[in-house]
Design a protein around this motif. Structure first.
Motif, PDB file in Angstrom:
ATOM      1  N   GLY A  36     -20.368  37.709  -1.761  1.00  0.00           N
ATOM      2  CA  GLY A  36     -19.252  38.566  -1.382  1.00  0.00           C
ATOM      3  C   GLY A  36     -18.383  37.940  -0.312  1.00  0.00           C
ATOM      4  N   LEU A  37     -19.010  37.407   0.731  1.00  0.00           N
ATOM      5  CA  LEU A  37     -18.242  36.763   1.793  1.00  0.00           C
ATOM      6  C   LEU A  37     -17.551  35.504   1.269  1.00  0.00           C
ATOM      7  N   ALA A  38     -18.238  34.758   0.415  1.00  0.00           N
ATOM      8  CA  ALA A  38     -17.632  33.549  -0.157  1.00  0.00           C
ATOM      9  C   ALA A  38     -16.379  33.896  -0.948  1.00  0.00           C
ATOM     10  N   THR A  39     -16.415  34.985  -1.694  1.00  0.00           N
ATOM     11  CA  THR A  39     -15.227  35.427  -2.438  1.00  0.00           C
ATOM     12  C   THR A  39     -14.078  35.707  -1.478  1.00  0.00           C
ATOM     13  N   THR A  40     -14.377  36.374  -0.382  1.00  0.00           N
ATOM     14  CA  THR A  40     -13.347  36.670   0.619  1.00  0.00           C
ATOM     15  C   THR A  40     -12.786  35.388   1.217  1.00  0.00           C
ATOM     16  N   LEU A  41     -13.645  34.424   1.542  1.00  0.00           N
ATOM     17  CA  LEU A  41     -13.179  33.155   2.105  1.00  0.00           C
ATOM     18  C   LEU A  41     -12.295  32.415   1.114  1.00  0.00           C
ATOM     19  N   CYS A  42     -12.624  32.479  -0.166  1.00  0.00           N
ATOM     20  CA  CYS A  42     -11.788  31.848  -1.200  1.00  0.00           C
ATOM     21  C   CYS A  42     -10.429  32.535  -1.282  1.00  0.00           C
ATOM     22  N   GLU A  43     -10.422  33.863  -1.220  1.00  0.00           N
ATOM     23  CA  GLU A  43      -9.162  34.605  -1.253  1.00  0.00           C
ATOM     24  C   GLU A  43      -8.299  34.256  -0.042  1.00  0.00           C
ATOM     25  N   LEU A  44      -8.928  34.128   1.121  1.00  0.00           N
ATOM     26  CA  LEU A  44      -8.177  33.720   2.306  1.00  0.00           C
ATOM     27  C   LEU A  44      -7.585  32.325   2.119  1.00  0.00           C
ATOM     28  N   GLY A 115     -31.327  33.695  19.727  1.00  0.00           N
ATOM     29  CA  GLY A 115     -32.519  32.999  19.266  1.00  0.00           C
ATOM     30  C   GLY A 115     -32.247  31.588  18.814  1.00  0.00           C
ATOM     31  N   PRO A 116     -33.239  30.971  18.174  1.00  0.00           N
ATOM     32  CA  PRO A 116     -33.096  29.585  17.738  1.00  0.00           C
ATOM     33  C   PRO A 116     -32.213  29.438  16.509  1.00  0.00           C
ATOM     34  N   ALA A 117     -31.483  28.342  16.471  1.00  0.00           N
ATOM     35  CA  ALA A 117     -30.658  27.963  15.318  1.00  0.00           C
ATOM     36  C   ALA A 117     -31.026  26.544  14.919  1.00  0.00           C
ATOM     37  N   ARG A 118     -30.880  26.257  13.658  1.00  0.00           N
ATOM     38  CA  ARG A 118     -31.107  24.894  13.175  1.00  0.00           C
ATOM     39  C   ARG A 118     -29.863  24.041  13.379  1.00  0.00           C
ATOM     40  N   ILE A 119     -28.709  24.657  13.144  1.00  0.00           N
ATOM     41  CA  ILE A 119     -27.434  23.949  13.193  1.00  0.00           C
ATOM     42  C   ILE A 119     -26.358  25.019  13.325  1.00  0.00           C
ATOM     43  N   ALA A 120     -25.258  24.692  13.978  1.00  0.00           N
ATOM     44  CA  ALA A 120     -24.181  25.669  14.176  1.00  0.00           C
ATOM     45  C   ALA A 120     -22.868  24.928  14.355  1.00  0.00           C
ATOM     46  N   GLY A 121     -21.770  25.626  14.089  1.00  0.00           N
ATOM     47  CA  GLY A 121     -20.473  24.988  14.233  1.00  0.00           C
ATOM     48  C   GLY A 121     -19.328  25.956  14.043  1.00  0.00           C
ATOM     49  N   GLU A 122     -18.207  25.387  13.613  1.00  0.00           N
ATOM     50  CA  GLU A 122     -16.967  26.147  13.480  1.00  0.00           C
ATOM     51  C   GLU A 122     -16.418  25.986  12.066  1.00  0.00           C
ATOM     52  N   LEU A 123     -15.611  26.964  11.671  1.00  0.00           N
ATOM     53  CA  LEU A 123     -14.915  26.941  10.400  1.00  0.00           C
ATOM     54  C   LEU A 123     -13.491  27.391  10.689  1.00  0.00           C
ATOM     55  N   ALA A 124     -12.515  26.633  10.219  1.00  0.00           N
ATOM     56  CA  ALA A 124     -11.116  26.971  10.483  1.00  0.00           C
ATOM     57  C   ALA A 124     -10.241  26.348   9.411  1.00  0.00           C
ATOM     58  N   PHE A 125      -9.004  26.811   9.336  1.00  0.00           N
ATOM     59  CA  PHE A 125      -8.036  26.208   8.434  1.00  0.00           C
ATOM     60  C   PHE A 125      -7.314  25.072   9.148  1.00  0.00           C
ATOM     61  N   ASP A 126      -7.186  23.937   8.475  1.00  0.00           N
ATOM     62  CA  ASP A 126      -6.386  22.816   8.949  1.00  0.00           C
ATOM     63  C   ASP A 126      -5.648  22.207   7.757  1.00  0.00           C
ATOM     64  N   GLU A 127      -4.571  21.468   8.053  1.00  0.00           N
ATOM     65  CA  GLU A 127      -3.778  20.856   6.999  1.00  0.00           C
ATOM     66  C   GLU A 127      -4.492  19.654   6.404  1.00  0.00           C
ATOM     67  N   ASP A 128      -4.295  19.487   5.110  1.00  0.00           N
ATOM     68  CA  ASP A 128      -4.770  18.270   4.461  1.00  0.00           C
ATOM     69  C   ASP A 128      -3.585  17.318   4.308  1.00  0.00           C
ATOM     70  N   ASP A 129      -3.770  16.219   3.596  1.00  0.00           N
ATOM     71  CA  ASP A 129      -2.699  15.231   3.467  1.00  0.00           C
ATOM     72  C   ASP A 129      -1.529  15.706   2.601  1.00  0.00           C
ATOM     73  N   LYS A 130      -1.682  16.852   1.927  1.00  0.00           N
ATOM     74  CA  LYS A 130      -0.591  17.439   1.141  1.00  0.00           C
ATOM     75  C   LYS A 130       0.073  18.592   1.896  1.00  0.00           C
ATOM     76  N   ASP A 131      -0.274  18.755   3.168  1.00  0.00           N
ATOM     77  CA  ASP A 131       0.238  19.823   4.020  1.00  0.00           C
ATOM     78  C   ASP A 131      -0.193  21.214   3.544  1.00  0.00           C
ATOM     79  N   GLU A 132      -1.302  21.269   2.808  1.00  0.00           N
ATOM     80  CA  GLU A 132      -1.893  22.542   2.429  1.00  0.00           C
ATOM     81  C   GLU A 132      -3.015  22.847   3.405  1.00  0.00           C
ATOM     82  N   LEU A 133      -3.303  24.123   3.599  1.00  0.00           N
ATOM     83  CA  LEU A 133      -4.401  24.487   4.479  1.00  0.00           C
ATOM     84  C   LEU A 133      -5.707  24.486   3.700  1.00  0.00           C
TER      85      LEU A 133
END
Length: 174
Positions: A36-44, A115-133
């Protein structure tokens, strides 16, 4: 299974610090990475290509973490301001600019109850070489990954989890 997770994503580790304003707090936007969340991220991702939404969606950062059981959770990087002082908890993404509340946001430890995490980070929109996010994923958690950075293969496996659910992500290793 946990031995496999140790190899695939790293051994669970406690956060290096939890700030006072984070203790006992959970982001209001906390969500589990699932279909469900993946669908939302794709729509975004599709909305991010439109002129109006490209600027709004670039203005947000999302944080993610994998708990010791392999569950990935995400949230908007939220301000640590308590209601009713504000009705808008989301922390605006500031690339290279400081915000007065920059030091008071809910960080990675709030995603998994400090609590403990194995790995963590960030997710964001950035431009690619075609100026698309595009969705860009990193493992830049100062609380969980700074002292013992994950291997590139471990970050790639997180990206693969997103891709298996249909979310097109690119990895930023820096």
């Amino acid at each position: 299974m946990s031995e496999d997770l140790n190899v695939l994503f790293g051994t669970p580790r406690l956060p290096e610090k939890v700030d006072d304003w984070e203790r006992g707090r959970t982001p209001e936007s906390l969500s589990v990475l699932n279909n469900g969340l993946a669908t939302t991220l794709c729509e975004l991702g599709k909305l991010a290509q439109t002129k109006l939404m490209r600027y709004a969606l670039r203005a947000k950062s999302y944080i993610w973490a994998m708990d010791e059981n392999g569950k990935i959770v995400l949230a908007v990087e939220e301000l640590a301001i308590e209601k009713p002082e504000t009705i808008y908890p989301g922390y605006p993404r500031r690339r290279g600019l400081r915000h007065p509340s920059e030091d008071k946001k809910l960080g990675h430890p709030t995603l998994i109850g400090e609590g403990p995490a194995r790995i963590a980070g960030e997710l964001a929109f950035d431009e690619d070489d075609k100026d698309e996010l595009r969705w860009v994923l990193n493992a830049n958690s100062g609380r969980y990954c700074k002292q013992k950075p994950p291997e590139k293969a471990q970050i790639d496996r997180i990206a693969t989890r997103f891709r298996e659910l249909g979310v097109d992500v690119v990895v930023d290793y820096d």
